[in-house]
Write a protein that holds these residues in place. Structure first.
Motif, short mmCIF file in Angstrom:
data_model
loop_
_atom_site.label_atom_id
_atom_site.label_comp_id
_atom_site.label_asym_id
_atom_site.label_seq_id
_atom_site.Cartn_x
_atom_site.Cartn_y
_atom_site.Cartn_z
N ARG A 1 53.80 -15.13 -27.09
CA ARG A 1 53.47 -14.31 -25.91
C ARG A 1 54.31 -13.03 -25.92
O ARG A 1 53.83 -11.95 -25.56
N GLY B 1 58.05 -14.95 -9.90
CA GLY B 1 58.41 -15.52 -11.20
C GLY B 1 57.64 -16.78 -11.51
O GLY B 1 58.10 -17.63 -12.26
N GLY B 2 56.46 -16.91 -10.92
CA GLY B 2 55.70 -18.15 -11.12
C GLY B 2 54.22 -17.96 -10.84
O GLY B 2 53.80 -16.95 -10.28
N THR C 1 58.85 -21.67 -15.68
CA THR C 1 59.67 -22.31 -16.72
C THR C 1 60.87 -23.09 -16.18
O THR C 1 61.06 -24.24 -16.58
N TYR D 1 58.13 -7.05 -7.84
CA TYR D 1 58.35 -8.47 -7.55
C TYR D 1 59.56 -8.65 -6.63
O TYR D 1 59.57 -9.49 -5.74
N LEU E 1 53.19 -20.07 -19.21
CA LEU E 1 53.13 -21.23 -20.10
C LEU E 1 53.27 -22.53 -19.31
O LEU E 1 52.77 -23.58 -19.73
N SER E 2 53.90 -22.47 -18.15
CA SER E 2 53.96 -23.67 -17.29
C SER E 2 52.58 -23.91 -16.68
O SER E 2 52.14 -25.06 -16.55
N GLU F 1 50.15 -14.07 -7.81
CA GLU F 1 51.22 -14.93 -8.34
C GLU F 1 52.46 -14.79 -7.49
O GLU F 1 52.49 -14.09 -6.48
N LYS G 1 54.56 -9.54 -20.07
CA LYS G 1 55.73 -10.07 -19.35
C LYS G 1 56.84 -9.04 -19.48
O LYS G 1 57.55 -9.01 -20.48
N ARG H 1 60.85 -5.01 -12.72
CA ARG H 1 60.71 -6.06 -11.71
C ARG H 1 60.80 -5.56 -10.27
O ARG H 1 60.97 -6.36 -9.35
C1 LIG Z 1 55.59 -12.73 -12.79
C2 LIG Z 1 55.63 -14.09 -13.39
N1 LIG Z 1 54.58 -14.90 -13.21
C3 LIG Z 1 54.56 -16.15 -13.72
C4 LIG Z 1 55.64 -16.65 -14.42
C5 LIG Z 1 55.60 -18.05 -14.97
O1 LIG Z 1 55.53 -18.04 -16.37
P1 LIG Z 1 56.06 -19.24 -17.24
O2 LIG Z 1 55.40 -20.46 -16.73
O3 LIG Z 1 55.66 -18.90 -18.62
O4 LIG Z 1 57.55 -19.29 -17.02
C6 LIG Z 1 56.76 -15.84 -14.63
C7 LIG Z 1 57.90 -16.34 -15.38
O5 LIG Z 1 58.95 -15.74 -15.44
C8 LIG Z 1 56.74 -14.52 -14.11
O6 LIG Z 1 57.78 -13.69 -14.29
#
Ligand SMILES: Cc1ncc(COP(=O)(O)O)c(C=O)c1O
Length: 307
Positions: A57, A199-200, A259, A169, A222-223, A196, A162, A166
């Motif tokens: 990624r 961070g998730g 994550t 956010y 990825l989660s 979203e 990614k 930031r």
């Molecule tokens: C903006 C954002 N969305 C979603 C995620 C979740 O991604 P992952 O499950 O790969 O950690 C993250 C992870 O840092 C993120 O920064």
């Protein structure tokens, strides 16, 4: 006599240094322009989880951000494992770490031609995975709150890159914490669809079906991917779709994925209970299945950090 543990080591563009000495230029484009991409991988029982996929990624982000890392994915994987192994002796029993990659477009001297190519700045470090801020939410669920600020549209900055820029956010997160200091933000896109968290990713459960936004307005977490795979194994139907706040208000269950915490249940949305206001059965089954996959009891590990 107690011995001071050796310092953690970090990698900066070819050098492995004690982390206090790992520095970048004030002219780095990460600082000057926020022009950097990133990855965060976690370990379970001291083993990196899906590291190759994180690196894949990362290379997709690098390509679209037009940053040439100057090394292959295989070299980056090897270097990452070297950093991780160098710091492994500092890992305490029962603890895990983040493995973080930040890659910027390199030094950007003010006034110079931004098209001029510089070597990328490659930063890799590990850090203790502190789960205390999330631990209580596994049992009681968190309060999910919509922020005033909206997602940057993917037409301007594709949410699948990614990136380390930031500010949007961070603002969304601080706005929701005005409502509830413990709140976790639900960021909507400019059309009002659920996107979203800072961070998730976000999931809703309705009538036994898992629903999550498509990646038109969120990172391909990825989660999120792991949850979709576990749902397949457990026989839970799952679908990527557009969701409005209404869908979260009326959901039976809501949870975030990321994550560090894997799955974080939300039992309240903008002040209203989600379902019966308890952590739901599908959320619990997915957490259990993930713990089995990882060989670590995810909830117990986080609760143990509360002491
Ligand atoms: C903006 C954002 N969305 C979603 C995620 C979740 O991604 P992952 O499950 O790969 O950690 C993250 C992870 O840092 C993120 O920064």
């Amino acid at each position: 006599m107690s011995q001071t543990p050796p310092p953690r080591l970090a990698y900066v563009s070819g050098q492995l240094l004690p982390e206090d000495d790992a520095k970048i230029s004030i002219f780095d484009s990460a600082v000057m322009l926020g022009n950097a991409v990133t990855e965060s991988t976690r370990t379970f029982a001291g083993q990196p989880f899906r590291l190759e996929e994180h690196i894949r990624r990362l290379y997709r982000s690098l390509k679209v951000a037009r940053i040439n890392p100057g090394m292959t994915q295989a070299n980056l994987l090897e270097t990452t494992l070297e950093v991780f192994e160098a710091n492994r002796p500092l890992l305490k029993a029962g603890d895990d770490v983040w493995i973080v990659h930040n890659i910027s477009a390199g030094v950007s001297i003010p006034g110079s031609n931004p098209q001029q190519s510089h070597s990328a700045t490659i930063m890799i470090f590990t850090a203790h995975l502190d789960l205390r801020g999330w631990a209580k939410f596994y049992r009681e669920g968190c309060h999910a709150v919509t922020s005033m600020s909206r997602m940057i549209p993917s037409q301007a900055l594709d949410a699948r890159i990614k990136n380390r820029s930031r500010m949007a956010y961070t603002l969304a997160d601080s706005e929701t914490r005005l409502v509830d200091p413990d709140a976790q933000c639900v960021i909507l896109d400019i059309h009002g669809f659920v996107a979203e968290n800072k961070g998730g990713n976000i999931f809703a459960v309705r009538d036994g079906e898992l629903l999550t936004p498509t990646s038109e307005n969120c990172l391909e977490g990825l989660s999120r991917q792991t949850v979709l795979e576990l749902a397949g194994k457990l026989g839970f139907p799952a679908r990527e779709t557009r969701l409005l706040p209404y869908d979260l208000y009326t959901a039976d269950e809501v949870f975030f994925t990321s994550t560090p915490y894997c799955i974080m249940p939300a039992t309240k949305f903008n002040g209203l209970p989600v379902g019966d206001g308890q952590v739901g059965p599908m959320t619990k089954s997915l957490l259990q299945a993930w713990s089995e996959l990882a060989g670590v009891d995810i909830v117990a590990q986080a609760l143990a950090q509360l002491g």
